[in-house]
Write a protein that holds these residues in place. Structure first.
Motif, PDB file in Angstrom:
ATOM      1  N   SER A  35      31.984  56.101  43.062  1.00 55.99           N
ATOM      2  CA  SER A  35      32.769  56.674  41.967  1.00 55.99           C
ATOM      3  C   SER A  35      32.100  57.952  41.461  1.00 55.99           C
ATOM      4  CB  SER A  35      32.923  55.675  40.821  1.00 55.99           C
ATOM      5  OG  SER A  35      31.758  55.649  40.025  1.00 55.99           O
ATOM      6  N   THR A  36      32.845  58.732  40.699  1.00 58.21           N
ATOM      7  CA  THR A  36      32.287  59.957  40.130  1.00 58.21           C
ATOM      8  C   THR A  36      31.235  59.661  39.065  1.00 58.21           C
ATOM      9  OG1 THR A  36      34.078  60.078  38.510  1.00 58.21           O
ATOM     10  CG2 THR A  36      34.369  61.317  40.559  1.00 58.21           C
ATOM     11  N   ARG A  37      31.203  58.414  38.589  1.00 62.57           N
ATOM     12  CA  ARG A  37      30.185  58.004  37.617  1.00 62.57           C
ATOM     13  C   ARG A  37      28.898  57.561  38.306  1.00 62.57           C
ATOM     14  NH1 ARG A  37      33.685  54.357  33.386  1.00 62.57           N
ATOM     15  NH2 ARG A  37      35.042  56.031  32.665  1.00 62.57           N
ATOM     16  N   GLY A  38      28.898  57.531  39.641  1.00 60.35           N
ATOM     17  CA  GLY A  38      27.699  57.187  40.391  1.00 60.35           C
ATOM     18  C   GLY A  38      27.637  55.756  40.892  1.00 60.35           C
ATOM     19  N   GLY A  39      28.495  54.892  40.389  1.00 63.46           N
ATOM     20  CA  GLY A  39      28.484  53.499  40.824  1.00 63.46           C
ATOM     21  C   GLY A  39      29.300  53.285  42.094  1.00 63.46           C
ATOM     22  N   TRP A  40      29.185  52.080  42.635  1.00 62.65           N
ATOM     23  CA  TRP A  40      29.941  51.725  43.833  1.00 62.65           C
ATOM     24  C   TRP A  40      31.081  50.791  43.474  1.00 62.65           C
ATOM     25  CZ3 TRP A  40      29.442  53.900  48.499  1.00 62.65           C
ATOM     26  CH2 TRP A  40      28.293  54.662  48.735  1.00 62.65           C
ATOM     27  N   LEU A  41      32.230  51.041  44.088  1.00 62.86           N
ATOM     28  CA  LEU A  41      33.407  50.203  43.934  1.00 62.86           C
ATOM     29  C   LEU A  41      33.733  49.575  45.273  1.00 62.86           C
ATOM     30  CD1 LEU A  41      35.580  52.697  41.879  1.00 62.86           C
ATOM     31  CD2 LEU A  41      34.319  50.733  40.997  1.00 62.86           C
ATOM     32  N   ALA A  42      34.195  48.349  45.234  1.00 56.77           N
ATOM     33  CA  ALA A  42      34.571  47.641  46.461  1.00 56.77           C
ATOM     34  C   ALA A  42      36.092  47.655  46.573  1.00 56.77           C
ATOM     35  CB  ALA A  42      34.064  46.205  46.410  1.00 56.77           C
ATOM     36  N   LEU A  43      36.606  48.061  47.739  1.00 56.73           N
ATOM     37  CA  LEU A  43      38.034  47.962  48.022  1.00 56.73           C
ATOM     38  C   LEU A  43      38.249  46.595  48.653  1.00 56.73           C
ATOM     39  CD1 LEU A  43      40.888  49.104  48.175  1.00 56.73           C
ATOM     40  CD2 LEU A  43      40.266  50.104  50.400  1.00 56.73           C
ATOM     41  N   VAL A  44      38.897  45.700  47.926  1.00 60.46           N
ATOM     42  CA  VAL A  44      39.053  44.321  48.381  1.00 60.46           C
ATOM     43  C   VAL A  44      40.507  43.860  48.332  1.00 60.46           C
ATOM     44  CG1 VAL A  44      36.713  43.554  47.789  1.00 60.46           C
ATOM     45  CG2 VAL A  44      38.488  43.478  46.059  1.00 60.46           C
ATOM     46  N   SER A  45      40.814  42.897  49.188  1.00 61.68           N
ATOM     47  CA  SER A  45      42.093  42.191  49.171  1.00 61.68           C
ATOM     48  C   SER A  45      41.798  40.763  48.740  1.00 61.68           C
ATOM     49  CB  SER A  45      42.729  42.157  50.562  1.00 61.68           C
ATOM     50  OG  SER A  45      43.033  43.436  51.000  1.00 61.68           O
ATOM     51  N   PHE A  46      42.624  40.234  47.842  1.00 64.78           N
ATOM     52  CA  PHE A  46      42.474  38.853  47.396  1.00 64.78           C
ATOM     53  C   PHE A  46      43.769  38.443  46.717  1.00 64.78           C
ATOM     54  CE2 PHE A  46      40.904  41.665  44.120  1.00 64.78           C
ATOM     55  CZ  PHE A  46      41.395  41.153  42.932  1.00 64.78           C
ATOM     56  N   SER A  47      43.879  37.185  46.355  1.00 60.42           N
ATOM     57  CA  SER A  47      45.063  36.707  45.659  1.00 60.42           C
ATOM     58  C   SER A  47      44.690  36.253  44.259  1.00 60.42           C
ATOM     59  CB  SER A  47      45.699  35.539  46.420  1.00 60.42           C
ATOM     60  OG  SER A  47      46.259  36.003  47.626  1.00 60.42           O
ATOM     61  N   VAL A  48      45.496  36.673  43.283  1.00 63.23           N
ATOM     62  CA  VAL A  48      45.291  36.290  41.890  1.00 63.23           C
ATOM     63  C   VAL A  48      46.115  35.034  41.612  1.00 63.23           C
ATOM     64  CG1 VAL A  48      45.575  36.997  39.484  1.00 63.23           C
ATOM     65  CG2 VAL A  48      44.921  38.685  41.213  1.00 63.23           C
ATOM     66  N   PRO A  49      45.468  33.938  41.180  1.00 67.95           N
ATOM     67  CA  PRO A  49      46.216  32.719  40.873  1.00 67.95           C
ATOM     68  C   PRO A  49      47.217  32.942  39.734  1.00 67.95           C
ATOM     69  CG  PRO A  49      43.851  32.278  40.980  1.00 67.95           C
ATOM     70  CD  PRO A  49      44.026  33.766  40.989  1.00 67.95           C
ATOM     71  N   TRP A  50      48.375  32.347  39.885  1.00 70.75           N
ATOM     72  CA  TRP A  50      49.422  32.446  38.884  1.00 70.75           C
ATOM     73  C   TRP A  50      49.958  31.054  38.675  1.00 70.75           C
ATOM     74  CZ3 TRP A  50      54.395  35.901  39.569  1.00 70.75           C
ATOM     75  CH2 TRP A  50      55.061  35.983  38.353  1.00 70.75           C
ATOM     76  N   PHE A  51      49.630  30.464  37.538  1.00 68.70           N
ATOM     77  CA  PHE A  51      49.962  29.074  37.259  1.00 68.70           C
ATOM     78  C   PHE A  51      51.463  28.831  37.404  1.00 68.70           C
ATOM     79  CE2 PHE A  51      51.015  25.493  34.503  1.00 68.70           C
ATOM     80  CZ  PHE A  51      50.156  24.540  35.034  1.00 68.70           C
ATOM     81  N   GLY A  52      51.811  27.853  38.221  1.00 63.26           N
ATOM     82  CA  GLY A  52      53.203  27.477  38.409  1.00 63.26           C
ATOM     83  C   GLY A  52      53.961  28.323  39.409  1.00 63.26           C
ATOM     84  N   PHE A  53      53.321  29.361  39.947  1.00 60.77           N
ATOM     85  CA  PHE A  53      53.964  30.248  40.903  1.00 60.77           C
ATOM     86  C   PHE A  53      53.001  30.498  42.065  1.00 60.77           C
ATOM     87  CE2 PHE A  53      55.681  31.227  36.722  1.00 60.77           C
ATOM     88  CZ  PHE A  53      57.047  31.165  36.952  1.00 60.77           C
ATOM     89  N   SER A  54      53.475  31.174  43.086  1.00 54.34           N
ATOM     90  CA  SER A  54      52.607  31.530  44.213  1.00 54.34           C
ATOM     91  C   SER A  54      51.588  32.579  43.763  1.00 54.34           C
ATOM     92  CB  SER A  54      53.433  32.106  45.358  1.00 54.34           C
ATOM     93  OG  SER A  54      54.332  31.150  45.847  1.00 54.34           O
ATOM     94  N   PRO A  55      50.368  32.523  44.331  1.00 53.12           N
ATOM     95  CA  PRO A  55      49.373  33.550  43.993  1.00 53.12           C
ATOM     96  C   PRO A  55      49.895  34.949  44.336  1.00 53.12           C
ATOM     97  CG  PRO A  55      48.373  31.765  45.227  1.00 53.12           C
ATOM     98  CD  PRO A  55      49.860  31.549  45.278  1.00 53.12           C
ATOM     99  N   ILE A  56      49.414  35.951  43.619  1.00 51.19           N
ATOM    100  CA  ILE A  56      49.836  37.335  43.835  1.00 51.19           C
ATOM    101  C   ILE A  56      48.800  38.032  44.714  1.00 51.19           C
ATOM    102  CG2 ILE A  56      50.354  39.540  42.738  1.00 51.19           C
ATOM    103  CD1 ILE A  56      50.952  37.926  40.180  1.00 51.19           C
ATOM    104  N   PRO A  57      49.171  38.446  45.931  1.00 53.03           N
ATOM    105  CA  PRO A  57      48.224  39.174  46.772  1.00 53.03           C
ATOM    106  C   PRO A  57      48.038  40.604  46.250  1.00 53.03           C
ATOM    107  CG  PRO A  57      50.318  38.903  47.921  1.00 53.03           C
ATOM    108  CD  PRO A  57      50.445  38.209  46.594  1.00 53.03           C
ATOM    109  N   VAL A  58      46.781  41.048  46.160  1.00 47.47           N
ATOM    110  CA  VAL A  58      46.485  42.400  45.687  1.00 47.47           C
ATOM    111  C   VAL A  58      45.436  43.041  46.594  1.00 47.47           C
ATOM    112  CG1 VAL A  58      47.029  41.916  43.269  1.00 47.47           C
ATOM    113  CG2 VAL A  58      44.704  41.630  44.075  1.00 47.47           C
ATOM    114  N   ARG A  59      45.406  44.358  46.566  1.00 45.56           N
ATOM    115  CA  ARG A  59      44.362  45.142  47.226  1.00 45.56           C
ATOM    116  C   ARG A  59      43.989  46.216  46.217  1.00 45.56           C
ATOM    117  NH1 ARG A  59      44.507  47.535  53.327  1.00 45.56           N
ATOM    118  NH2 ARG A  59      42.385  48.333  53.332  1.00 45.56           N
TER     119      ARG A  59
END
Length: 97
Positions: A53-77
């Motif tokens: 990042s421009t602030r000097g830190g490192w960011l990870a580009l990741v794919s994962f699913s966010v749990p959503w109670f009562g529904f299917s998990p939401i896939p994100v990247r």
């Protein structure tokens, strides 16, 4: 940027990944608690790249699913802070911590 092909298995700490998510100061209505997405806990993910990042830190580009109670998990990247990811060993189904 350091890219990985194939992607590497990681654990994603949702609390660290979404630490800027504001908490409501008001009481959360039951419908929101019962139907909202879960931004806490640890989920399996795939690391695609490390990005500086421009602030000097490192960011990870990741794919994962966010749990959503009562529904299917939401896939994100998305980009998350480096502290939000930890190496996942082959065959691990539960975080080691």
């Amino acid at each position: 940027m350091r890219a990985f092909d194939p992607a590497r298995p990681v654990w994603v700490d949702l609390g660290q990944a979404h630490r800027e998510q504001p908490r409501s100061e008001k009481t959360v209505p039951p419908v929101a608690r019962n139907r909202g997405v879960t931004l806490e806990g640890t989920v399996p993910g795939e690391l695609h790249a490390w990005v500086r990042s421009t602030r000097g830190g490192w960011l990870a580009l990741v794919s994962f699913s966010v749990p959503w109670f009562g529904f299917s998990p939401i896939p994100v990247r998305q980009l998350v802070p480096g502290v939000a990811v930890a190496k996942r060993r082959s065959g691990e189904t539960e975080p080691p911590f």
